[in-house]
Design an enzyme around this catalytic site. Sequence first.
Site, short mmCIF file in Angstrom:
data_model
loop_
_atom_site.label_atom_id
_atom_site.label_comp_id
_atom_site.label_asym_id
_atom_site.label_seq_id
_atom_site.Cartn_x
_atom_site.Cartn_y
_atom_site.Cartn_z
CG ASN A 146 38.77 36.57 36.53
OD1 ASN A 146 38.35 36.65 35.39
ND2 ASN A 146 38.02 36.79 37.58
CB CYS A 147 39.30 40.72 35.71
SG CYS A 147 38.79 40.45 37.42
CG MET A 169 40.42 44.69 38.35
SD MET A 169 41.43 43.38 39.08
CE MET A 169 40.30 42.73 40.33
CB CYS A 227 31.76 43.03 35.25
SG CYS A 227 30.04 43.21 35.75
CB SER A 247 36.35 41.94 39.98
OG SER A 247 37.26 41.36 40.88
CG ASN A 252 39.86 37.80 40.84
OD1 ASN A 252 39.47 36.80 40.24
ND2 ASN A 252 39.56 38.03 42.10
CE1 TYR A 286 33.46 39.92 41.09
CE2 TYR A 286 32.54 37.76 40.59
CZ TYR A 286 32.97 39.00 40.17
OH TYR A 286 32.93 39.33 38.84
CD GLU A 289 27.55 36.22 30.90
OE1 GLU A 289 27.56 36.24 29.67
OE2 GLU A 289 28.54 36.48 31.58
N GLY A 324 24.90 43.40 35.05
CA GLY A 324 25.81 44.49 35.37
C GLY A 324 26.48 45.12 34.18
#
Length: 737
Positions: free
Chosen positions: A190-191, A400, A402, A404, A423, A559, A564, A698
């Site tokens: 992910n990020c 990371m 937005c 996280s 992540n 989290y 969205e 965010g």
Amino acid sequence: MTVVESDRPSNHGAVEGIASIVTKRDGRRLAFDPARLARSVRAATRSCASRDADVADLVDGVVTQVGAHRRAEISVADIREAVMQGLAAAGLADAAAAYERRWVERAADRAASTSLDTALDQLDAGRSTVVNENANKDSNVFNTRRDLTAGAVGKVVGLGMMPPHVANAHQKGDIHYHDLDYHPYSPMTNCCLIDFTSMLGQGFRIGNAEVESPRSIGTATAQIAQIIANVSSSQYGGCSVDRIDELLAPYAAKNLAKHRAEAERWVSEPERREEYAQARTRKDVYDAMQSLEYEINTLFTSNGQTPFTSLGLGLGAGPLEREIQRAILQVRIDGLGAEHRTAIFPKLIFSLRRGLNLEPTDPNYDIKQLAVECSTRRMYPDVLNYDKIVEITGSFKTPMGCRSFLPSWSDPDGNEVVDGRMNLGVVTLNLPRIALEANGDVERFWSLLDERLETVHDALVYRIARCTEAVPGNAPILYRYGAFGRRLGAHDAVDELFRDGRATVSLGYIGLYEVATAFFGGAWESDPDAKALTLDVVRRLAEAAEAWTRTHGYRFSVYATPSESLTDRFCRLDTARFGTVPDITDKGYYTNSFHYDVRKKPTPFEKLDFEHPYPQFSSGGFIHYCEYPVLEQNPSALEAVWDYAYDRVGYLGTNTPIDRCYACGFSGDFTPTARGFACPGCGNDDPRTCDVVKRTCGYLGNPQARPMVQGRHAEISARVKHLDATLPSPDAGPRDA
């Protein structure tokens, strides 16, 4: 038929030999639950003409039929047959037909969700929940369209790969398996926080090029942009440059040394040589940061969108670090192009620290003032409050992408490691659905929550297992050339970078507001019992994550999901299931994470006071943001909120009207319309001649160029901007407001 819920308990427990275990279609084995059966009957027969049926009687009859099987386990097909017989015996033919139709329709829906033809048809038809799932993807361009097509295939294949009960829970809307278009079809991560210090310092490889360490700040920012583009094409989440002012200062020093040497040679007056070198270096720094701004905003990754990038800055105290901070903020204030449009990315995150830049007597207070000005005009930067971030997450770092955050982690030698970590993905729990299913029974809510957490656990464990199946050659920039810190060999296991808490995998949640509403009504914010319930919910999630971490050796985090399109999806599915429920499904969206209901009108100070307890249980990801009127003429009001927030919350964003119309010159808040947003001065809604920027879950997005799905549009439209009276005057402090 209107099914009436009886107040008296069912007598199902009195049936001798009742089967206690039900085998579900997806293979799960659950205890037989009359309440679940009653919900199913209500949902299937809600619109029927019969009027006199009682749910408890129907359930008792079905339980009797189920008990007649005399087996320890039965299937859902057995229960279906018993329901049909019970409805028929009661003379409710219309209800029986409705129940059968619902059964067939749900089976068809399940089949359609794993049908490639259906997925591609939805894409070709331009279904908004498909083409506008991401607020910063333009579905009109070719490479985005190709990515959406590949994603449609990936979702179908991915559902078939994951455990059946996880796939079923995602399809039903009990949970949301994020980024299904990429994972598990591909074992992508992910990020991340890219290890730029190592990559710039030691060099790296992209494609066929061996890239050396830069010798100037301009080259350094060019390399950063190339790294971001490559990393963003090798994962599906955001990436961040942590403490970019401190990262780039050594490269700015190379420019300064060069200009000092030039001055010695070409400037005859000794007293002007340093002035010359400093002026040239300032220009180099500004040009480099302007180039980085343009490069990021003109990049397109392989998935057809601008890389989701965040820049963390503000903690550097030296003169070059200060100059870099100032340049980043000034470039953002100046805007993009001849029309000076607001840049969507990179997201700017300014760090506040007491003794450095928080108060007027601090040495970097002037940089804070520039950050405040920038935020009033461009909404960014958001702010990180140093001491609170350390308290919540264990150490300081930029999020990371937005929101996280990584927890504190040290390598085997005891060295704190921030950069080069990542992540592995998110699975989000539909909390409002659990509250609706509980139907006012708190004990049942907790029982259902524990049941759903088992499914989320299995989904997250599967995410980890799938990520570990990657090989370094799948994403060389991540695993072999330094983005993830340690550089692996071609045949090393990527799991070396994930386990023992180095990476995180996240349990997300949405809709705490709606949970409390289900039990206490829609105006519960000042009710201490309601607040205690919401805190108990996130505490329970944190306890589950800690238990899973101890069991598996990977770091599970909680989290606060930036939902969205999920604000729309969950609400849409639950409306179909539960109907229009006041203050829950009737809004058309669910409230993000732990946030205050956007329809209410709290002052920023009230909102911060309300939200501040939640991140301690959501340390894997969180953000607060407040609504303001136009702030450009009252920057001290925003600073007052920042100061008030310092000891209360870790991460704070600004939401203020900054829309601009180039046709008539209007500046402020555009009016929501069915098509998007329009200038209130002249009605202009042409993206070519107006700049509409809204904060979406965010971060910023341009809804005029990339339309939002219904839930996000409804949430933004529901926000009521505060009167100027809700903010302090330019001369007032936060406690005077």
